[in-house]
Motif scaffolding. Structure first.
Motif, PDB file in Angstrom:
ATOM      1  N   PRO A 188       0.803  -1.231   0.000  1.00 37.58           N
ATOM      2  CA  PRO A 188       0.000   0.000   0.000  1.00 37.58           C
ATOM      3  C   PRO A 188       0.832   1.275   0.000  1.00 37.58           C
ATOM      4  N   TYR A 189       2.124   1.180   0.332  1.00 33.44           N
ATOM      5  CA  TYR A 189       2.958   2.376   0.452  1.00 33.44           C
ATOM      6  C   TYR A 189       4.038   2.477  -0.612  1.00 33.44           C
ATOM      7  N   GLY A 190       4.097   1.513  -1.523  1.00 33.10           N
ATOM      8  CA  GLY A 190       5.073   1.591  -2.593  1.00 33.10           C
ATOM      9  C   GLY A 190       5.413   0.235  -3.167  1.00 33.10           C
ATOM     10  N   LEU A 191       6.223   0.253  -4.220  1.00 33.03           N
ATOM     11  CA  LEU A 191       6.636  -0.970  -4.892  1.00 33.03           C
ATOM     12  C   LEU A 191       8.095  -1.262  -4.595  1.00 33.03           C
ATOM     13  N   PHE A 192       8.390  -2.509  -4.316  1.00 32.36           N
ATOM     14  CA  PHE A 192       9.756  -2.971  -4.077  1.00 32.36           C
ATOM     15  C   PHE A 192      10.206  -3.744  -5.315  1.00 32.36           C
ATOM     16  N   VAL A 193      11.273  -3.272  -5.932  1.00 31.28           N
ATOM     17  CA  VAL A 193      11.803  -3.917  -7.128  1.00 31.28           C
ATOM     18  C   VAL A 193      13.084  -4.641  -6.723  1.00 31.28           C
ATOM     19  N   PRO A 221       1.085   8.978 -10.161  1.00 30.41           N
ATOM     20  CA  PRO A 221       2.235   9.887 -10.051  1.00 30.41           C
ATOM     21  C   PRO A 221       2.902   9.885  -8.676  1.00 30.41           C
ATOM     22  N   GLU A 222       2.178   9.509  -7.624  1.00 29.81           N
ATOM     23  CA  GLU A 222       2.746   9.520  -6.276  1.00 29.81           C
ATOM     24  C   GLU A 222       3.414   8.196  -5.899  1.00 29.81           C
ATOM     25  N   LEU A 223       3.431   7.276  -6.828  1.00 31.30           N
ATOM     26  CA  LEU A 223       3.946   5.946  -6.528  1.00 31.30           C
ATOM     27  C   LEU A 223       5.420   5.982  -6.158  1.00 31.30           C
ATOM     28  N   ARG A 224       5.779   5.292  -5.085  1.00 30.56           N
ATOM     29  CA  ARG A 224       7.169   5.229  -4.629  1.00 30.56           C
ATOM     30  C   ARG A 224       7.773   3.875  -4.990  1.00 30.56           C
ATOM     31  N   PHE A 225       9.070   3.908  -5.279  1.00 33.41           N
ATOM     32  CA  PHE A 225       9.787   2.681  -5.607  1.00 33.41           C
ATOM     33  C   PHE A 225      10.959   2.514  -4.638  1.00 33.41           C
ATOM     34  N   VAL A 226      11.158   1.293  -4.205  1.00 30.52           N
ATOM     35  CA  VAL A 226      12.313   0.944  -3.376  1.00 30.52           C
ATOM     36  C   VAL A 226      13.111  -0.111  -4.130  1.00 30.52           C
ATOM     37  N   GLY A 239       9.265  -5.511   5.528  1.00 29.29           N
ATOM     38  CA  GLY A 239       8.342  -5.191   6.621  1.00 29.29           C
ATOM     39  C   GLY A 239       8.748  -3.923   7.361  1.00 29.29           C
ATOM     40  N   ARG A 240      10.038  -3.789   7.664  1.00 28.31           N
ATOM     41  CA  ARG A 240      10.535  -2.597   8.357  1.00 28.31           C
ATOM     42  C   ARG A 240      10.392  -1.351   7.487  1.00 28.31           C
ATOM     43  N   LYS A 241      10.655  -1.502   6.198  1.00 26.71           N
ATOM     44  CA  LYS A 241      10.549  -0.358   5.295  1.00 26.71           C
ATOM     45  C   LYS A 241       9.098   0.097   5.177  1.00 26.71           C
ATOM     46  N   ILE A 242       8.179  -0.838   5.109  1.00 29.11           N
ATOM     47  CA  ILE A 242       6.755  -0.487   5.033  1.00 29.11           C
ATOM     48  C   ILE A 242       6.328   0.273   6.286  1.00 29.11           C
ATOM     49  N   ARG A 256       8.171   2.114   8.152  1.00 31.90           N
ATOM     50  CA  ARG A 256       8.777   3.447   8.097  1.00 31.90           C
ATOM     51  C   ARG A 256       8.005   4.354   7.140  1.00 31.90           C
ATOM     52  N   MET A 257       7.622   3.827   5.975  1.00 29.25           N
ATOM     53  CA  MET A 257       6.854   4.620   5.013  1.00 29.25           C
ATOM     54  C   MET A 257       5.466   4.930   5.563  1.00 29.25           C
ATOM     55  N   LYS A 258       4.898   3.977   6.286  1.00 34.22           N
ATOM     56  CA  LYS A 258       3.585   4.186   6.901  1.00 34.22           C
ATOM     57  C   LYS A 258       3.636   5.309   7.928  1.00 34.22           C
ATOM     58  N   ALA A 259       4.704   5.348   8.720  1.00 34.56           N
ATOM     59  CA  ALA A 259       4.850   6.386   9.746  1.00 34.56           C
ATOM     60  C   ALA A 259       5.015   7.772   9.125  1.00 34.56           C
ATOM     61  N   ALA A 260       5.553   7.820   7.911  1.00 31.33           N
ATOM     62  CA  ALA A 260       5.798   9.101   7.241  1.00 31.33           C
ATOM     63  C   ALA A 260       4.624   9.552   6.383  1.00 31.33           C
TER      64      ALA A 260
END
Length: 224
Positions: free
Chosen positions: A81-86, A135-140, A177-180, A182-186
């Motif tokens: 829900p907070y971005g895509l992990f490639v 347009p707001e989609l984030r990539f990790v 999981g940790r990255k999600i 962190r993105m959720k908190a922000a």
């Protein structure tokens, strides 16, 4: 005549030169693919441990007009829900050395490989080209190595606040999981709702090129 008999006698005492057995040759042939299979198996276990609101796809090949072959082949994509992990997986053994902006990294100072972060950046740009309307989609970007490696890299690439992460395969679900979190908190709200995740999954799946001929051509051109 005595010399001829003596020469014949010596020949019978000389053992024939041994040749490598077929079984040893066969072991060498299957060793590398077998290691690759085990690596992918470990990655799949990690992906199965992702949060329930995540989806993932594996072995995706999409069009990339800026690449040498015209395509990008992505090992794994995780949709959250907070971005895509490639995710780009590497099956090396030894010391991995390199900085974020280096063109090439080294493996045990024996040979070079193209910086996997730059390689994965190309994959992300190909995904952006494929996905429209977000347009707001984030990539990790995540580069996964096996535990047979040790890292001599920029330490920031191991910090969870980075959007470029270099990890071991057994850390994959933990880091995601940790990255999600962190993105959720922000973020005040998720970037993607359930319908968005389902739509993105469908778009990527439909863009995936499964034609074996095109896939073989991509591998051939990419390895030139």
């Amino acid at each position: 005549m005595f010399k001829n008999i003596l020469a014949m006698f010596k020949r019978t005492l000389v053992a024939p030169t041994s040749k490598p057995s077929r079984s040893s040759k066969q072991r060498k042939k299957v060793e590398s693919p077998r290691i690759g299979e085990l690596g992918e198996y470990k990655i799949n276990i990690q992906l199965d441990q992702l949060p329930k609101d995540c989806k993932y796809l594996s072995d995706i090949m999409i069009r990339n007009p800026k690449s040498r072959s015209g395509f990008s082949q992505i090992d794994h994509i995780v949709l959250s829900p907070y971005g895509l992990f490639v995710i780009e997986t590497k099956n090396y053994s030894g010391e991995i050395k390199g900085l974020k902006d280096d063109s090439y990294w080294t493996v045990s100072n024996r040979f070079k490989m193209y910086n996997p972060l730059k390689q994965n950046y190309g994959h992300i740009k190909a995904l952006e080209f494929t996905i429209k309307g977000y347009p707001e989609l984030r990539f990790v970007s995540m580069i996964s190595f096996t535990m047979r490696c040790r890292f001599s890299i920029d330490p920031n690439l191991r910090k969870i606040e980075s959007n470029q992460l270099v990890i071991y395969d057994v850390e994959l679900s933990e880091f995601i999981g940790r990255k999600i979190l962190r993105m959720k908190a922000a973020s005040e709200r998720p970037i993607l709702q359930d319908t968005d995740l389902a739509n993105l999954y469908r778009i990527i799946q439909e863009a995936n090129i499964t034609d074996p001929v095109l896939r073989a051509e991509h591998v051939e051109k990419a390895n030139r």
